[in-house]
Design a protein around this motif. Structure first.
Motif, PDB file in Angstrom:
ATOM      1  N   GLU A 156       0.831  -1.197   0.000  1.00  0.00           N
ATOM      2  CA  GLU A 156       0.000   0.000   0.000  1.00  0.00           C
ATOM      3  C   GLU A 156       0.874   1.259   0.000  1.00  0.00           C
ATOM      4  OE1 GLU A 156      -2.703  -0.304   3.317  1.00  0.00           O
ATOM      5  OE2 GLU A 156      -4.191  -1.397   2.118  1.00  0.00           O
ATOM      6  N   ARG A 157       2.020   1.188   0.639  1.00  0.00           N
ATOM      7  CA  ARG A 157       2.942   2.326   0.665  1.00  0.00           C
ATOM      8  C   ARG A 157       3.379   2.688  -0.755  1.00  0.00           C
ATOM      9  NH1 ARG A 157       6.677   3.831   5.017  1.00  0.00           N
ATOM     10  NH2 ARG A 157       8.144   5.373   4.210  1.00  0.00           N
ATOM     11  N   PHE A 158       3.775   1.673  -1.534  1.00  0.00           N
ATOM     12  CA  PHE A 158       4.172   1.905  -2.922  1.00  0.00           C
ATOM     13  C   PHE A 158       3.001   2.477  -3.725  1.00  0.00           C
ATOM     14  CE2 PHE A 158       4.019   0.400  -7.302  1.00  0.00           C
ATOM     15  CZ  PHE A 158       5.232   0.859  -7.809  1.00  0.00           C
ATOM     16  N   LEU A 159       1.817   1.878  -3.575  1.00  0.00           N
ATOM     17  CA  LEU A 159       0.652   2.317  -4.340  1.00  0.00           C
ATOM     18  C   LEU A 159       0.270   3.754  -3.988  1.00  0.00           C
ATOM     19  CD1 LEU A 159      -1.482  -0.947  -4.125  1.00  0.00           C
ATOM     20  CD2 LEU A 159      -0.230  -0.112  -6.123  1.00  0.00           C
ATOM     21  N   ALA A 160       0.453   4.139  -2.720  1.00  0.00           N
ATOM     22  CA  ALA A 160       0.158   5.523  -2.318  1.00  0.00           C
ATOM     23  C   ALA A 160       1.036   6.501  -3.089  1.00  0.00           C
ATOM     24  CB  ALA A 160       0.362   5.687  -0.813  1.00  0.00           C
ATOM     25  N   GLY A 161       2.329   6.190  -3.214  1.00  0.00           N
ATOM     26  CA  GLY A 161       3.222   7.054  -3.980  1.00  0.00           C
ATOM     27  C   GLY A 161       2.824   7.156  -5.432  1.00  0.00           C
ATOM     28  N   GLU A 162       2.414   6.030  -6.002  1.00  0.00           N
ATOM     29  CA  GLU A 162       1.993   6.028  -7.396  1.00  0.00           C
ATOM     30  C   GLU A 162       0.724   6.856  -7.601  1.00  0.00           C
ATOM     31  OE1 GLU A 162       3.467   3.807 -10.429  1.00  0.00           O
ATOM     32  OE2 GLU A 162       4.657   5.145  -9.165  1.00  0.00           O
ATOM     33  N   LEU A 163      -0.193   6.824  -6.651  1.00  0.00           N
ATOM     34  CA  LEU A 163      -1.433   7.584  -6.799  1.00  0.00           C
ATOM     35  C   LEU A 163      -1.189   9.086  -6.702  1.00  0.00           C
ATOM     36  CD1 LEU A 163      -3.878   5.256  -4.834  1.00  0.00           C
ATOM     37  CD2 LEU A 163      -3.824   5.648  -7.304  1.00  0.00           C
ATOM     38  N   VAL A 164      -0.194   9.490  -5.914  1.00  0.00           N
ATOM     39  CA  VAL A 164       0.191  10.906  -5.917  1.00  0.00           C
ATOM     40  C   VAL A 164       0.799  11.264  -7.271  1.00  0.00           C
ATOM     41  CG1 VAL A 164       1.679  12.670  -4.900  1.00  0.00           C
ATOM     42  CG2 VAL A 164       0.544  10.990  -3.417  1.00  0.00           C
ATOM     43  N   ARG A 165       1.670  10.386  -7.776  1.00  0.00           N
ATOM     44  CA  ARG A 165       2.324  10.670  -9.055  1.00  0.00           C
ATOM     45  C   ARG A 165       1.307  10.713 -10.197  1.00  0.00           C
ATOM     46  NH1 ARG A 165       5.074   8.182 -12.983  1.00  0.00           N
ATOM     47  NH2 ARG A 165       4.751   6.092 -12.165  1.00  0.00           N
ATOM     48  N   GLU A 166       0.261   9.906 -10.107  1.00  0.00           N
ATOM     49  CA  GLU A 166      -0.785   9.947 -11.129  1.00  0.00           C
ATOM     50  C   GLU A 166      -1.414  11.335 -11.200  1.00  0.00           C
ATOM     51  OE1 GLU A 166      -4.389   7.026 -12.334  1.00  0.00           O
ATOM     52  OE2 GLU A 166      -4.514   7.816 -10.308  1.00  0.00           O
ATOM     53  N   GLN A 167      -1.649  11.950 -10.041  1.00  0.00           N
ATOM     54  CA  GLN A 167      -2.232  13.287 -10.023  1.00  0.00           C
ATOM     55  C   GLN A 167      -1.279  14.310 -10.643  1.00  0.00           C
ATOM     56  OE1 GLN A 167      -5.423  14.165  -9.097  1.00  0.00           O
ATOM     57  NE2 GLN A 167      -5.678  11.944  -9.072  1.00  0.00           N
ATOM     58  N   LEU A 168       0.023  14.120 -10.454  1.00  0.00           N
ATOM     59  CA  LEU A 168       0.995  15.012 -11.084  1.00  0.00           C
ATOM     60  C   LEU A 168       0.927  14.893 -12.603  1.00  0.00           C
ATOM     61  CD1 LEU A 168       4.046  14.314  -8.740  1.00  0.00           C
ATOM     62  CD2 LEU A 168       2.567  16.327  -8.705  1.00  0.00           C
ATOM     63  N   MET A 169       0.791  13.653 -13.096  1.00  0.00           N
ATOM     64  CA  MET A 169       0.692  13.438 -14.540  1.00  0.00           C
ATOM     65  C   MET A 169      -0.579  14.061 -15.106  1.00  0.00           C
ATOM     66  SD  MET A 169       3.502  11.780 -15.192  1.00  0.00           S
ATOM     67  CE  MET A 169       3.355  11.069 -16.824  1.00  0.00           C
ATOM     68  N   LEU A 170      -1.644  14.042 -14.332  1.00  0.00           N
ATOM     69  CA  LEU A 170      -2.935  14.534 -14.816  1.00  0.00           C
ATOM     70  C   LEU A 170      -3.063  16.054 -14.720  1.00  0.00           C
ATOM     71  CD1 LEU A 170      -5.300  11.853 -13.207  1.00  0.00           C
ATOM     72  CD2 LEU A 170      -4.773  12.098 -15.641  1.00  0.00           C
ATOM     73  N   ARG A 171      -2.389  16.673 -13.750  1.00  0.00           N
ATOM     74  CA  ARG A 171      -2.687  18.068 -13.424  1.00  0.00           C
ATOM     75  C   ARG A 171      -1.594  19.077 -13.801  1.00  0.00           C
ATOM     76  NH1 ARG A 171      -7.106  18.424  -9.837  1.00  0.00           N
ATOM     77  NH2 ARG A 171      -7.832  16.380  -9.135  1.00  0.00           N
ATOM     78  N   LEU A 172      -0.404  18.576 -14.187  1.00  0.00           N
ATOM     79  CA  LEU A 172       0.675  19.506 -14.505  1.00  0.00           C
ATOM     80  C   LEU A 172       0.839  19.669 -16.005  1.00  0.00           C
ATOM     81  CD1 LEU A 172       3.329  18.508 -11.825  1.00  0.00           C
ATOM     82  CD2 LEU A 172       1.691  20.389 -11.739  1.00  0.00           C
TER      83      LEU A 172
END
Length: 301
Positions: A193-209
């Motif tokens: 879950e720790r790894f997946l949490a980091g990926e979900l933050v990075r997904e938002q960076l890909m979508l919003r920047l």
């Protein structure tokens, strides 16, 4: 496990390979029935090898989602992603080459060549067929891309709409050895879950920047604590240049709040519990071309 003696239970590893942005992660999520791989319209969203566990009555398919194979890019990050994709082929019983309907590019050929060199039985998946208005174009396209290439099966699908997946699953299972399940029925990935949490933050960076900034960011989870039914997570968004930091944070911190809200919502949906998420943005000059920094941030074979 299937109790009928006529249909043996099969299980094994299938690499999901292709150039960037053809829908590999969308396909993995659709087959698993849960979001284990992050998705965005941008190429190279997937940076890690990740296992998605798809369990069916008569078999279990362990889907190895890989970064997109690409010929461009000389940075350490690009080299790492290509190594991760090619390395996945060393430990699988079969592979799926995902391409986009109506398109065959140089990098599709690069991915096919990697599969041919590995000697892995390969299924061709032609994704995004829902974007082809004239379905009569598909047959000539299939004939063209399969000429002179060895595929054990060909399946047109629309992974986003979950169309055409049942026949694909049947072909994948047929390519796997007879075996009991290798993971529990309720497991969906080998990642924490720790790894997946980091990926979900990075997904938002890909979508919003904007255009270039997402590729200069990575996420490091500094705190991951369980407090009853609450997860307390602290994450650092690393950028490569000082000028990128205000872009991530936004005016008055608004963009960082939006990134956090989107990531928290996705985490709560995936983890099934409340999440308290804190985000910070820091600078590490040139991290994506620094082998030591890549290892620190989890980019290791």
């Amino acid at each position: 496990m299937n109790t009928t003696s006529e249909i043996p239970h099969r299980a094994g590893y299938v690499a999901v390979v292709g150039r960037p942005n053809v829908g590999k992660s969308t396909l993995v999520n659709a087959l698993v029935g849960a979001k284990v791989s992050i998705v965005s319209p941008r190429p190279q969203t997937t940076r890690h090898r990740l296992l998605g566990i798809a369990t069916f009555q008569d078999g279990q398919i362990l889907l190895v989602d890989t970064p997109g194979l690409h010929s461009s890019g000389k940075r350490a990050m690009n080299r790492y992603m290509n190594r991760a994709a090619r390395g996945a082929l060393m430990e699988v019983q079969a592979a799926v080459l995902v391409i986009e309907a109506g398109q065959w590019r140089e990098e599709d050929g690069l991915a096919y060549q990697a599969l041919a060199e590995a000697g892995v039985p390969c299924i061709l998946v032609i994704n995004k067929t829902d974007r082809i208005k004239d379905k009569g174009e598909l047959l000539p396209f299939i004939a063209k891309v399969t000429e002179g290439r060895d595929f054990i099966a060909v399946h047109p699908v629309a992974a986003r709409k979950q169309d055409g997946l049942r026949p694909l699953v049947a072909s994948m299972l047929a390519a796997l050895p007879e075996s009991p399940p290798l993971y529990g029925e309720d497991e969906i990935t080998d990642r924490s879950e720790r790894f997946l949490a980091g990926e979900l933050v990075r997904e938002q960076l890909m979508l919003r920047l904007g255009e270039e900034v997402p590729y200069s960011t990575t996420v490091e989870i500094e705190r991951f604590e369980e407090d009853g039914n609450l997860l307390r997570i602290g994450a650092v968004i690393w950028v490569e240049r000082e000028g990128q930091k205000p872009i991530v944070i936004g005016k008055g911190g608004e963009r960082l709040k939006e990134i956090g809200a989107g990531a928290r919502t996705a985490m709560e949906k995936l983890f099934g519990r409340k999440v308290f998420l804190e985000l910070w943005c820091r600078v590490r000059e040139g991290w994506s071309d620094d082998e030591a920094a890549l290892k620190r941030f989890g980019y290791a074979e």
